[in-house]
Design a protein around this motif. Structure first.
Motif, short mmCIF file in Angstrom:
data_model
loop_
_atom_site.label_atom_id
_atom_site.label_comp_id
_atom_site.label_asym_id
_atom_site.label_seq_id
_atom_site.Cartn_x
_atom_site.Cartn_y
_atom_site.Cartn_z
N LYS A 1 3.21 -7.89 6.25
CA LYS A 1 3.46 -9.32 6.06
C LYS A 1 4.48 -9.60 4.98
O LYS A 1 5.17 -10.62 4.99
CB LYS A 1 2.15 -10.02 5.65
N THR A 2 4.54 -8.73 3.98
CA THR A 2 5.33 -9.06 2.80
C THR A 2 5.76 -7.78 2.08
O THR A 2 5.14 -6.73 2.26
CB THR A 2 4.49 -9.97 1.86
N GLU A 3 6.81 -7.88 1.27
CA GLU A 3 7.21 -6.69 0.49
C GLU A 3 6.27 -6.55 -0.71
O GLU A 3 5.92 -7.54 -1.36
CB GLU A 3 8.67 -6.81 0.02
N VAL A 4 5.88 -5.33 -0.99
CA VAL A 4 4.98 -5.07 -2.12
C VAL A 4 5.71 -4.18 -3.11
O VAL A 4 6.29 -3.16 -2.75
CB VAL A 4 3.68 -4.36 -1.64
N TYR A 5 5.72 -4.61 -4.38
CA TYR A 5 6.34 -3.81 -5.43
C TYR A 5 5.26 -3.50 -6.47
O TYR A 5 4.25 -4.19 -6.53
CB TYR A 5 7.47 -4.58 -6.13
N ILE A 6 5.52 -2.48 -7.28
CA ILE A 6 4.62 -2.30 -8.43
C ILE A 6 5.45 -2.06 -9.68
O ILE A 6 6.60 -1.63 -9.62
CB ILE A 6 3.59 -1.15 -8.26
N ASP A 7 4.85 -2.36 -10.82
CA ASP A 7 5.46 -1.95 -12.09
C ASP A 7 4.36 -1.53 -13.04
O ASP A 7 3.19 -1.83 -12.84
CB ASP A 7 6.36 -3.05 -12.68
N GLY A 8 4.75 -0.79 -14.09
CA GLY A 8 3.79 -0.35 -15.10
C GLY A 8 3.67 1.16 -15.14
O GLY A 8 3.18 1.78 -14.19
#
Ligand code: FMN
Length: 486
Positions: free
Chosen positions: A398-405
């Motif tokens: 459904k959507t782009e997923v990003y992560i940080d940390g």
């Protein structure tokens, strides 16, 4: 324009009449005292005096025009006073911290000696002014989440594949349709000029040269216009990180401003409603006082009788006007009504909210706990990504997923991508790179990550980013030895 001398200005040093000098201009800030996000006491400490040195590194150029009514721009400092200030600066002894920084800059290793992200961090930590270091490095409470963000990556191992054709391996990808040389972006972080005089512009130019995308913080230390103007080409994409102001009209104005400047997407940060407890940052003034007075008597602490512990530090004042009443039902439709830009939710910290964000029709989600700077014991984003992939794989369609940390290695980037992330953000690493080496540090950091990503792709048997897949990683339920980076 009328002119004023230092003696005249010094008389306006009370809450009923408070003047300050900034860049040789005189301002009456009395009416603004209690609207100052950092609180009135910060300004009162400089009332009737030259506030330039304290003001400049943490305020964008247009802040005075935005917040102080034109009639309160009283006039200029007269020539004799300008010379007097200049002279006073020349004879003023340097602080111990300034001397330490000068020495560290002289001994800064050549960029060629910086071979990984950790080297960059260590170098920057040695040469940052302590106040900047405390702001950049600090994390919430006991830093458990900050540490675990990075450590989570060590629980995921690869299944490398051999005998696959990988020549011409390509590390490039897209974020929201914009091309990027590696699936990494510069995550919006405030006050880059605390670490380097050119601040956020180092990101802008470095990002262009290295082919990645910069996200600009609401609390950037340069104006949004200055950063947009520093783009190296008119089609260089720029993302904007939004702290939504509690007043919808003010918030809409900010969105219209960045839209008019040509920013390409809005990352709405939702994990930072109120200031958190960042003790390194809070303690910085006391640490500095002790450091400067080493061997001499400490100044008496006039605040000993204060009842409330002041935990604001550098960070607190920056978010004092944030909207504490955002909801999926109200805020996302409101955002859609004021902008056509893609809306990405930054600061999703559990699977349930990731599902809600996708249902709300957001263009992207950043699984992030603000680099461990907000709620300590928030789960590491990589663990949330893993759970999201296990429990709700439909979200990734459904959507782009990003992560940080906690991302410090090319292998960290690859693990996140195998688990479905479209790209990852780095905050501190880029702040450290620009603090230590300016724009070239930013480019160098991307080159390091690119080399590591390319090597990892070869070893996993893939030649393009879209070939990375979940079977290439395995989560182990034992905690491996601490990686050296911690
Ligand atoms: N996130 C925001 O959404 N807005 C900010 O203004 C902001 N300022 C930050 C300032 C500093 C000094 C740091 C370290 C982080 C900041 N962040 C901010 C969080 C980053 O965007 C990012 O989520 C975080 O740094 C990622 O973790 P990492 O530092 O381990 O890479």
């Amino acid at each position: 324009m009328p002119t004023y001398n230092l003696t005249q200005i010094a008389q306006h040093n009370t809450v009923t009449s408070c003047w300050v000098i900034i860049r040789n201009k005189v301002y009456d800030v009395t009416d603004f005292l209690f609207d100052h996000p950092g609180g009135p006491q910060v300004i009162m400490g400089l009332a009737g005096r030259d506030a330039t040195a304290a003001y400049v590194p943490i305020h964008p150029f247009d802040a005075l025009d935005k917040h102080i009514a034109p009639e309160k721009h009283l006039g200029d400092l007269d020539q004799a006073s300008i010379l007097e200030l200049r002279q006073a600066k020349k004879v003023q002894a340097k602080t111990r911290d300034e001397l330490r920084v000068e020495e560290a800059l002289k001994n800064r290793p050549p960029l060629s000696r910086i071979i990984n992200v950790q080297d960059m961090e260590e170098t920057a930590k040695k040469l940052l002014p302590y106040k900047a270091l405390a702001y950049y490095a600090s994390a919430a409470d006991d830093s458990i989440t900050h540490i675990e963000n990075a450590r989570a990556f060590s629980r995921f191992f690869f299944h490398p594949r051999v005998m696959r054709s990988v020549s011409g391996c390509d590390t490039s990808s897209t974020i929201l349709g914009y091309k990027t040389s590696i699936p990494v972006y510069i995550s919006g972080s405030a006050l880059a000029r605390l670490g380097h005089p050119l601040g956020e512009v180092n990101f802008t130019r470095g990002a262009y040269k290295a082919g990645i995308i910069q996200m600009v913080s609401t609390n950037a230390s340069l104006s949004y216009g200055q950063i947009a103007a520093a783009r190296c080409s008119s089609d260089q994409p720029l993302f904007f990180q939004l702290y939504k102001h509690k007043n919808d009209t003010t918030a809409a104005k900010r969105i219209q401003e960045i839209e008019a400047l040509g920013y390409n997407a809005i990352f709405l940060t939702v994990d930072t409603l109120v200031p958190s407890n960042r003790e390194m940052d809070t303690r910085a003034p006391h640490y500095l006082e002790d450091f400067e007075n080493q061997g001499t008597k400490r100044k008496s602490d006039s605040k000993d009788d204060q009842e409330e512990v002041d935990i604001l530090g550098t960070a607190g004042g920056l978010i004092i006007n944030n909207d504490n009443d955002m909801t999926w039902e109200r805020t996302i439709p409101w955002m859609r009504s004021v902008t056509r830009l893609p809306i990405i939710i930054k600061g999703v910290q559990c699977v349930a909210d990731a599902v809600l964000a996708a249902e709300a029709g957001c263009d992207g989600i950043v699984l992030s706990n603000h680099g461990g700077r907000q709620l300590d014991y928030s789960l590491p984003p990589l663990e949330v990504l893993y759970k999201l992939h296990e429990e709700h794989p439909e979200v990734f369609k459904k959507t782009e997923v990003y992560i940080d940390g906690g991302i410090r290695r090319g292998t960290d980037v690859l693990k996140a991508l195998c688990l479905g992330a479209k790209a990852v953000g780095l905050g501190r690493a880029f702040l450290y790179a620009q603090s230590a080496y300016g724009e070239t540090g930013v480019v160098h950091l991307v080159r390091i990550l690119q080399r590591e990503i390319r090597f990892g792709m070869h070893s996993l048997g893939v030649r393009s980013i879209d070939q990375l897949s979940p079977e290439m990683v395995e989560r182990v339920d034992w905690q491996p030895a601490l990686p050296a980076k911690l």
